[in-house]
Design a protein around this motif. Sequence first.
Motif, PDB file in Angstrom:
ATOM      1  N   PHE A 119       0.826  -1.192  -0.013  1.00 55.14           N
ATOM      2  CA  PHE A 119       0.146   0.091  -0.187  1.00 55.14           C
ATOM      3  C   PHE A 119       0.784   1.470   0.058  1.00 55.14           C
ATOM      4  N   LYS A 120       2.038   1.164  -0.601  1.00 54.68           N
ATOM      5  CA  LYS A 120       2.826   2.282  -0.676  1.00 54.68           C
ATOM      6  C   LYS A 120       3.138   3.173   0.497  1.00 54.68           C
ATOM      7  N   ALA A 121       3.524   2.323   1.523  1.00 47.40           N
ATOM      8  CA  ALA A 121       3.592   3.345   2.805  1.00 47.40           C
ATOM      9  C   ALA A 121       4.927   4.536   2.710  1.00 47.40           C
ATOM     10  N   ARG A 159      -0.794 -11.091  -0.660  1.00 42.99           N
ATOM     11  CA  ARG A 159      -0.948 -11.997  -1.738  1.00 42.99           C
ATOM     12  C   ARG A 159      -2.187 -12.983  -1.566  1.00 42.99           C
ATOM     13  N   GLY A 160      -2.845 -12.699  -0.657  1.00 41.47           N
ATOM     14  CA  GLY A 160      -3.937 -13.435  -0.738  1.00 41.47           C
ATOM     15  C   GLY A 160      -3.718 -14.981  -0.464  1.00 41.47           C
ATOM     16  N   SER A 161      -2.708 -15.329   0.293  1.00 43.05           N
ATOM     17  CA  SER A 161      -2.331 -16.566   0.595  1.00 43.05           C
ATOM     18  C   SER A 161      -2.651 -17.418   1.783  1.00 43.05           C
ATOM     19  N   GLY A 162      -3.639 -18.138   1.595  1.00 41.56           N
ATOM     20  CA  GLY A 162      -4.427 -18.637   2.991  1.00 41.56           C
ATOM     21  C   GLY A 162      -3.089 -19.616   3.493  1.00 41.56           C
ATOM     22  N   ARG A 288     -11.391  -3.817  -1.333  1.00 39.82           N
ATOM     23  CA  ARG A 288     -11.299  -2.365  -1.582  1.00 39.82           C
ATOM     24  C   ARG A 288      -9.866  -2.338  -2.172  1.00 39.82           C
ATOM     25  N   ASP A 289      -9.420  -0.784  -2.423  1.00 41.93           N
ATOM     26  CA  ASP A 289      -8.178  -0.636  -2.895  1.00 41.93           C
ATOM     27  C   ASP A 289      -7.208  -1.307  -1.791  1.00 41.93           C
ATOM     28  N   ALA A 290      -5.800  -1.402  -2.220  1.00 44.43           N
ATOM     29  CA  ALA A 290      -4.654  -1.786  -1.354  1.00 44.43           C
ATOM     30  C   ALA A 290      -4.666  -1.164  -0.102  1.00 44.43           C
ATOM     31  N   LEU A 291      -4.775  -0.007   0.054  1.00 41.09           N
ATOM     32  CA  LEU A 291      -4.868   0.664   1.540  1.00 41.09           C
ATOM     33  C   LEU A 291      -6.026   0.323   2.163  1.00 41.09           C
ATOM     34  N   GLY A 292      -7.282   0.392   1.501  1.00 38.41           N
ATOM     35  CA  GLY A 292      -8.530  -0.023   2.146  1.00 38.41           C
ATOM     36  C   GLY A 292      -8.370  -1.356   2.533  1.00 38.41           C
ATOM     37  N   ASN A 293      -7.833  -2.219   1.907  1.00 37.40           N
ATOM     38  CA  ASN A 293      -7.861  -3.793   2.298  1.00 37.40           C
ATOM     39  C   ASN A 293      -6.938  -3.880   3.579  1.00 37.40           C
ATOM     40  N   ALA A 294      -5.782  -3.077   3.374  1.00 38.53           N
ATOM     41  CA  ALA A 294      -4.953  -3.101   4.549  1.00 38.53           C
ATOM     42  C   ALA A 294      -5.740  -2.484   5.814  1.00 38.53           C
ATOM     43  N   GLY A 295      -6.655  -1.655   5.734  1.00 34.46           N
ATOM     44  CA  GLY A 295      -7.222  -1.053   6.790  1.00 34.46           C
ATOM     45  C   GLY A 295      -8.206  -2.026   7.432  1.00 34.46           C
ATOM     46  N   VAL A 296      -8.718  -2.916   6.671  1.00 35.96           N
ATOM     47  CA  VAL A 296      -9.639  -3.898   7.032  1.00 35.96           C
ATOM     48  C   VAL A 296      -8.868  -4.947   7.925  1.00 35.96           C
ATOM     49  N   PHE A 297      -7.737  -5.534   7.408  1.00 36.86           N
ATOM     50  CA  PHE A 297      -6.848  -6.337   8.052  1.00 36.86           C
ATOM     51  C   PHE A 297      -6.110  -5.713   9.320  1.00 36.86           C
ATOM     52  N   GLY A 298      -5.965  -4.462   9.218  1.00 27.42           N
ATOM     53  CA  GLY A 298      -5.210  -3.567  10.355  1.00 27.42           C
ATOM     54  C   GLY A 298      -6.104  -3.670  11.374  1.00 27.42           C
ATOM     55  N   ALA A 299      -7.579  -3.332  11.274  1.00 32.44           N
ATOM     56  CA  ALA A 299      -8.592  -3.281  12.180  1.00 32.44           C
ATOM     57  C   ALA A 299      -8.459  -4.736  13.019  1.00 32.44           C
ATOM     58  N   CYS A 388     -12.184   3.449   9.468  1.00 31.74           N
ATOM     59  CA  CYS A 388     -12.334   4.541   8.611  1.00 31.74           C
ATOM     60  C   CYS A 388     -11.608   4.672   7.251  1.00 31.74           C
ATOM     61  N   VAL A 389     -10.373   4.079   7.338  1.00 32.82           N
ATOM     62  CA  VAL A 389      -9.683   3.921   6.216  1.00 32.82           C
ATOM     63  C   VAL A 389     -10.434   3.027   5.017  1.00 32.82           C
ATOM     64  N   ALA A 390     -10.844   1.954   5.594  1.00 40.70           N
ATOM     65  CA  ALA A 390     -11.574   1.011   4.642  1.00 40.70           C
ATOM     66  C   ALA A 390     -12.521   1.651   4.167  1.00 40.70           C
ATOM     67  N   LEU A 391     -13.475   2.321   5.088  1.00 43.88           N
ATOM     68  CA  LEU A 391     -14.776   2.848   4.533  1.00 43.88           C
ATOM     69  C   LEU A 391     -14.600   3.823   3.597  1.00 43.88           C
ATOM     70  N   ASN A 392     -13.532   4.542   3.790  1.00 43.24           N
ATOM     71  CA  ASN A 392     -13.180   5.567   2.717  1.00 43.24           C
ATOM     72  C   ASN A 392     -12.355   5.473   1.612  1.00 43.24           C
ATOM     73  N   SER A 393     -12.189   4.093   1.281  1.00 42.11           N
ATOM     74  CA  SER A 393     -11.624   3.549   0.199  1.00 42.11           C
ATOM     75  C   SER A 393     -12.382   3.011  -1.068  1.00 42.11           C
ATOM     76  N   PRO A 394     -11.931   3.330  -2.028  1.00 45.77           N
ATOM     77  CA  PRO A 394     -12.711   2.917  -3.158  1.00 45.77           C
ATOM     78  C   PRO A 394     -12.879   1.339  -3.336  1.00 45.77           C
TER      79      PRO A 394
END
Length: 397
Positions: A119-121, A159-162, A288-299, A388-394
């Motif tokens: 997510f290009k930190a 990577r979506g690796s289970g 979501r986009d990369a940062l939005g997905n990271a927000g979901v998993f960050g939460a 909030c990051v996730a909900l504000n992401s496309p």
Amino acid sequence: MGRTKPWLLGLLLLAYSAVSIAPAWHNVSTVRHARDFATYHYAAAAVVDGGSPYDTAALSRRARAERTRKSVHPYFYPPPFVVSMLWSPSFSLTTSYKIFFGLNQLAWLMLIVVFRRWFKAPWLVIAVACLGFTPLTDNAKMGQANLLVMAAAVVGLWRGSGLLIGAAAMAKMSPVLYLVGFGARRAWRPVMGAVFFAISSSVLALPFVDFETQYRFYTEILPGFSTGDYHGLTIPITLPANHSIPDLFNQLWPGPDKHTLAPKAIIASRWVSLSALAILGFVARHKRDALGNAGVFGALTILMLITPVYTYEHHLVMAVFPAVVVGTALLDGRLGRLAWLVGLPSLFFVAWPLYVLRPLQKIVPQWHWFLQESKFFGLVGLCVLCVCVALNSPKRA
């Protein structure tokens, strides 16, 4: 992702070495008892000799025979994890401890690479994490596996690796919560991959940890976690450095002893944790986009941290993931100006060192309880901002 100047990377590495690596290495290289790492080492040694890693008395006897420490904390991790530590008894306790320290540093470097590529930190956020996120030092000093678990999980999430998420869960059970994020959006392949890894790694571990011992873990040791019985762990739930939801309810409804939750505290903790999990599952429904997905998993990472009975400083190293997500979102404008008023104090409270927090409690005793729980409040703040990051992401298809 822009090209990074070599001198900038060199400067950051030098600063990180001075602020985090050097103090942690001093602690690692000057003690014989190897702190928490001793549990991994002696559990693996017991398995090599045909014993059970869950026989705490035997682990302690071995430590006393080697004159390294009087007792060893109980091993209460999934059976496959001990197989990954079978290399350790080939070396002395102190040598293995130092090797593990190096593995922790490599895990952190891996996480930096993933944060940049996923997510290009920004380098500014990574630099602040390197220089100001004190749980990094504490985790390395304690010889804990948390950062290694986080590295496997974050690469798996990216990577979506289970399989990698399953590997993280088979080291410490809590990363299984990440599967809620995939299940909510009906991405069953990672879920099945994680289940496959859990089953296959348990089968492959049978030559080292027999079926009876594995069965005992899942039916006797693991269920005890919800009450505070961590296979005989003697550290009290009331320890001031505990930052969990159950600890808060334990303060409201004390249990029969320092190591057991009261029934009311158990029920309240489960209700709050399951409610929060349901909310995060709802948020995770859309990709979501990369940062939005990271927000979901960050939460979900924050929830993973605060739902167990024990959440110590070295566990908080896992919060570096949501912290970097929030920092990235603040800098790129994904969150509004109001979020800075929540984000900066939350990041500060999670990251500030205990050696500052504890003296401050004596200086301002009227703020003692708030300061004691400040890291918990910081974690909750990061969780809310990740949502909030996730909900504000496309959304993405």
